[in-house]
Motif scaffolding. Sequence first.
Motif, mmCIF file in Angstrom:
data_model
loop_
_atom_site.group_PDB
_atom_site.id
_atom_site.type_symbol
_atom_site.label_atom_id
_atom_site.label_comp_id
_atom_site.label_asym_id
_atom_site.label_seq_id
_atom_site.Cartn_x
_atom_site.Cartn_y
_atom_site.Cartn_z
ATOM 1 N N GLU A 295 0.817 -1.217 0.000
ATOM 2 C CA GLU A 295 0.000 0.000 0.000
ATOM 3 C C GLU A 295 0.853 1.271 0.000
ATOM 4 O OE1 GLU A 295 -3.386 0.369 2.760
ATOM 5 O OE2 GLU A 295 -3.303 2.542 2.454
ATOM 6 N N GLU A 296 1.936 1.225 0.743
ATOM 7 C CA GLU A 296 2.810 2.396 0.779
ATOM 8 C C GLU A 296 3.315 2.733 -0.640
ATOM 9 O OE1 GLU A 296 6.885 3.419 3.049
ATOM 10 O OE2 GLU A 296 5.601 1.919 4.024
ATOM 11 N N GLY A 297 3.631 1.695 -1.392
ATOM 12 C CA GLY A 297 4.076 1.884 -2.769
ATOM 13 C C GLY A 297 2.988 2.476 -3.648
ATOM 14 N N VAL A 298 1.746 2.127 -3.344
ATOM 15 C CA VAL A 298 0.610 2.676 -4.101
ATOM 16 C C VAL A 298 0.533 4.190 -3.907
ATOM 17 C CG1 VAL A 298 -1.915 2.760 -4.247
ATOM 18 C CG2 VAL A 298 -0.735 0.548 -4.093
ATOM 19 N N TRP A 299 0.741 4.642 -2.665
ATOM 20 C CA TRP A 299 0.648 6.095 -2.434
ATOM 21 C C TRP A 299 1.874 6.810 -3.003
ATOM 22 C CZ3 TRP A 299 -4.056 6.269 -2.452
ATOM 23 C CH2 TRP A 299 -4.845 5.406 -1.713
ATOM 24 N N ALA A 300 3.006 6.128 -3.003
ATOM 25 C CA ALA A 300 4.206 6.696 -3.652
ATOM 26 C C ALA A 300 3.937 6.857 -5.150
ATOM 27 C CB ALA A 300 5.412 5.802 -3.412
ATOM 28 N N PHE A 301 3.262 5.862 -5.718
ATOM 29 C CA PHE A 301 2.873 5.915 -7.130
ATOM 30 C C PHE A 301 1.955 7.118 -7.396
ATOM 31 C CE2 PHE A 301 -1.212 5.027 -9.140
ATOM 32 C CZ PHE A 301 -0.873 5.038 -10.482
ATOM 33 N N ALA A 302 0.939 7.279 -6.546
ATOM 34 C CA ALA A 302 -0.040 8.362 -6.757
ATOM 35 C C ALA A 302 0.640 9.723 -6.626
ATOM 36 C CB ALA A 302 -1.196 8.232 -5.766
ATOM 37 N N ARG A 303 1.461 9.858 -5.575
ATOM 38 C CA ARG A 303 2.214 11.109 -5.406
ATOM 39 C C ARG A 303 3.084 11.378 -6.631
ATOM 40 N NH1 ARG A 303 3.045 9.965 -0.046
ATOM 41 N NH2 ARG A 303 4.815 8.664 -0.617
ATOM 42 N N GLY A 304 3.713 10.316 -7.129
ATOM 43 C CA GLY A 304 4.627 10.447 -8.273
ATOM 44 C C GLY A 304 3.922 10.944 -9.527
ATOM 45 N N CYS A 305 2.720 10.426 -9.793
ATOM 46 C CA CYS A 305 1.955 10.872 -10.966
ATOM 47 C C CYS A 305 1.740 12.390 -10.915
ATOM 48 C CB CYS A 305 0.581 10.200 -10.999
ATOM 49 S SG CYS A 305 0.589 8.471 -11.497
ATOM 50 N N MET A 306 1.265 12.848 -9.760
ATOM 51 C CA MET A 306 0.901 14.275 -9.631
ATOM 52 C C MET A 306 2.154 15.146 -9.638
ATOM 53 S SD MET A 306 -2.288 14.157 -6.921
ATOM 54 C CE MET A 306 -1.565 13.156 -5.632
ATOM 55 N N ARG A 307 3.180 14.674 -8.931
ATOM 56 C CA ARG A 307 4.429 15.427 -8.843
ATOM 57 C C ARG A 307 5.064 15.593 -10.231
ATOM 58 N NH1 ARG A 307 7.937 16.858 -4.802
ATOM 59 N NH2 ARG A 307 10.094 16.580 -5.481
ATOM 60 N N SER A 308 5.093 14.518 -10.994
ATOM 61 C CA SER A 308 5.695 14.603 -12.334
ATOM 62 C C SER A 308 4.904 15.578 -13.210
ATOM 63 C CB SER A 308 5.760 13.225 -12.995
ATOM 64 O OG SER A 308 6.744 12.447 -12.353
ATOM 65 N N TYR A 309 3.571 15.553 -13.079
ATOM 66 C CA TYR A 309 2.772 16.499 -13.868
ATOM 67 C C TYR A 309 3.177 17.939 -13.513
ATOM 68 C CZ TYR A 309 -1.024 18.657 -16.418
ATOM 69 O OH TYR A 309 -1.738 19.417 -17.318
ATOM 70 N N LEU A 310 3.285 18.209 -12.208
ATOM 71 C CA LEU A 310 3.596 19.584 -11.776
ATOM 72 C C LEU A 310 5.013 19.994 -12.179
ATOM 73 C CD1 LEU A 310 1.855 19.609 -8.285
ATOM 74 C CD2 LEU A 310 1.097 20.756 -10.389
ATOM 75 N N ILE A 311 5.940 19.032 -12.131
ATOM 76 C CA ILE A 311 7.317 19.336 -12.563
ATOM 77 C C ILE A 311 7.319 19.675 -14.054
ATOM 78 C CG2 ILE A 311 9.630 18.361 -12.905
ATOM 79 C CD1 ILE A 311 9.062 16.647 -10.324
ATOM 80 N N LEU A 312 6.580 18.870 -14.839
ATOM 81 C CA LEU A 312 6.547 19.119 -16.292
ATOM 82 C C LEU A 312 5.812 20.420 -16.608
ATOM 83 C CD1 LEU A 312 5.986 15.465 -17.534
ATOM 84 C CD2 LEU A 312 8.089 16.835 -17.717
ATOM 85 N N LYS A 313 4.825 20.751 -15.793
ATOM 86 C CA LYS A 313 4.120 22.027 -15.980
ATOM 87 C C LYS A 313 5.096 23.194 -15.751
ATOM 88 C CE LYS A 313 0.217 24.559 -13.993
ATOM 89 N NZ LYS A 313 -0.968 24.454 -13.144
ATOM 90 N N GLU A 314 5.916 23.055 -14.721
ATOM 91 C CA GLU A 314 6.914 24.097 -14.472
ATOM 92 C C GLU A 314 7.923 24.167 -15.635
ATOM 93 O OE1 GLU A 314 9.176 24.900 -10.480
ATOM 94 O OE2 GLU A 314 10.467 23.753 -11.820
ATOM 95 N N LYS A 315 8.291 22.993 -16.157
ATOM 96 C CA LYS A 315 9.228 22.969 -17.295
ATOM 97 C C LYS A 315 8.593 23.657 -18.514
ATOM 98 C CE LYS A 315 12.552 20.332 -15.482
ATOM 99 N NZ LYS A 315 13.890 20.874 -15.186
#
Length: 388
Positions: A295-315
Amino acid sequence: DYTPKKSDKFTFGLWTVGNIGRDPFGDPVRTPMTPEHIVHKLSELGAYGVNFHDNDLVPFGASAQERDRIVKSFKKALEDTGMVVPMATTNLFTHPIFKDGAFTSSDAKVRAFALQKTMQAIDLGAELGATTYVFWGGREGSETDAYRNPVDAIKRFREAINYLCDYVIDQGYNMRFALEPKPNEPRGDIYFPTVGHMLHFISTLDHPEMVGLNPEFAHETMAGLNFVHAVAEAIEAGKLFHIDLNDQIIGRYDQDFRFASENPKRAFFLVKLLEDSGYDGPRHFDAHAYRTEDEEGVWAFARGCMRSYLILKEKAQKFNKDAEIQGLLAEIRAEDENYQGPSASDGYSREHAQQVKDYKFDVTALSQRGRKYEELDQLVMELLLGVR
Ligand code: 3MF
Ligand code: MG
Ligand code: MG
Ligand code: MG
């Protein structure tokens, strides 16, 4: 920092973070989580909303009392967290009755059952506030064309979508449909395999204004196509009603990887397109954690999806502000912008056509001119790799 906020409009399906890791070769590796738990966890992580198939929430065949009990408890989780349900959909693929399709099944009783199940699921979605209703043709396809004429399949799918549009209008629901193309899996081939196929199909419906697209990164990629171009076509047609973000390697099984984990460069151009175009719908992740995860990996996955979107938005914002990139773009575009001769955008007239025919082009000079795309692309790469 890249902490998601509700205003970023990130959503997940109950089936995505709720994926228990069953695959054709192996049993589940994670225990199911309750929808309420998922809603609370996603909200803590900064998500805006949650989407579901009818049976992600209410088990197939549940009694009316059971349904109402489940919906009540789910609504409370939404109220407690401020999470919304922007989209809902029907599971027309898991139960064996749908083994040969739902709306395109060769059995009239199965087609009627699919209508019944979908109308009930539309009611459920409307009750929870969904304004977008997705149709992914999970089993609408074939392994062999020996039995069903694919022309009939197209006609049946149209009849069903027309019928359901009338249902939504008759009920007075504030709801639009978003069709989700996929080339194959779980069928050998699925009808309407790409965004382009769906766009044309929409133009043949009784209520084309009510129906748009829910394109998915992995689906166009499975077909070997450029997802950014597919989304552009949907945007240009005013049909980008919703979007499924994930990642995928061409030629593999349907992977549904964490957003931007395999093709960060293409994901960058996608995010840039969405942000530059003013798309203001949900950024929905239709993906799941690796089967290796708890389960911990699942939340890391979810955080990662959103974080990558925001990083790419900044890029993307950096790309739009980077003096060297913008200078090079201006230089590349200068000749195009300074062109004074006749062009298609002037519109057609007989006289104009004659001007185009008479115009003298310096074919040699035009052919020899380098485009500087190597230089430009390297700047993009260096931006993405974090050295600019
Ligand atoms: C399959 C999908 C589906 C659809 C969903 C509707 C199970 O590859 O992408 O997810 O997205 O049925 O949104
Ligand atoms: Mg998919
Ligand atoms: Mg999938
Ligand atoms: Mg999808």
